[in-house]
Design an enzyme around this catalytic site. Structure first.
Site, short mmCIF file in Angstrom:
data_model
loop_
_atom_site.label_atom_id
_atom_site.label_comp_id
_atom_site.label_asym_id
_atom_site.label_seq_id
_atom_site.Cartn_x
_atom_site.Cartn_y
_atom_site.Cartn_z
CG HIS A 1 -10.18 31.21 24.99
ND1 HIS A 1 -10.63 30.25 25.87
CD2 HIS A 1 -9.43 32.06 25.72
CE1 HIS A 1 -10.17 30.51 27.08
NE2 HIS A 1 -9.44 31.63 27.01
CD GLU B 1 -12.17 26.87 22.18
OE1 GLU B 1 -12.15 25.92 22.98
OE2 GLU B 1 -11.38 27.84 22.27
CB CYS C 1 -12.59 27.20 28.91
SG CYS C 1 -13.06 28.68 27.98
CB CYS D 1 -14.87 28.14 24.44
SG CYS D 1 -13.53 29.36 24.35
#
Length: 169
Positions: free
Chosen positions: A53, A55, A83, A86
């Site tokens: 991801h 992040e 999410c 993260c």
């Protein structure tokens, strides 16, 4: 120009870089003392790993830059509401504040609850809706395009739209 707008535009640039590579267009930047110190964009399709991801990449790079797993003087800007994974990474890294653009409309993020939970002896501030329309449109455009390709019988990108945070505009 307000700083949070400026930095969200930087995160949008990263999201568009991911979009150009066929990824779900989410971008993130870490800011320290008014400067972008690291960035990331989604790479799950390319890497075929669940943790790729935006992040995670941005946090990892900032930690390496500072030689510390703690980022207490840093803010995270991300184009989509984080999410739970993260959010956990941001809490673990002791990020000071998260700014995000588009809201995760399916209610899976738990951003506010996790930010205030003090699970890791740390809480952080969260501000959503920064450049919300622009961030939402990049994501919505990606999913519209993917659905159109699927409808035409073309092979869809490996991204699983049912499990992605497509914001509802």
């Amino acid at each position: 120009m307000e700083d949070k707008i400026k930095f969200m535009k930087e995160a949008l640039k990263r999201a568009k870089k991911g979009l150009a590579q066929g990824e779900v267009p989410v971008g993130a930047v870490i800011v320290h003392e008014g400067k972008v110190v690291s960035s990331g964009y989604n790479r799950r399709t390319r890497t075929q790993t669940a943790i790729s991801h935006a992040e995670i990449y941005a946090i990892d790079r900032a930690c390496k830059k500072f030689g510390s797993w703690r980022l207490p003087e840093c803010d995270l800007y991300v184009t989509l509401e984080p999410c739970p994974m993260c959010m956990g990474a941001a809490l673990n890294a002791r990020v000071r504040k998260i700014y995000f653009g588009a809201y995760e409309q399916k209610g899976r993020s738990m951003t506010g609850e996790l930010a205030a939970s003090n699970l890791l002896n740390h809480t952080l501030e969260v501000e959503g809706g920064v450049l919300e329309e622009e961030c939402s449109e990049v994501l919505s455009g990606f999913f519209r395009s993917m659905r159109a390709r699927t409808k035409q019988g073309a092979a869809a990108p490996a991204a699983d739209a049912a499990n992605e945070g497509e914001p509802q505009s």
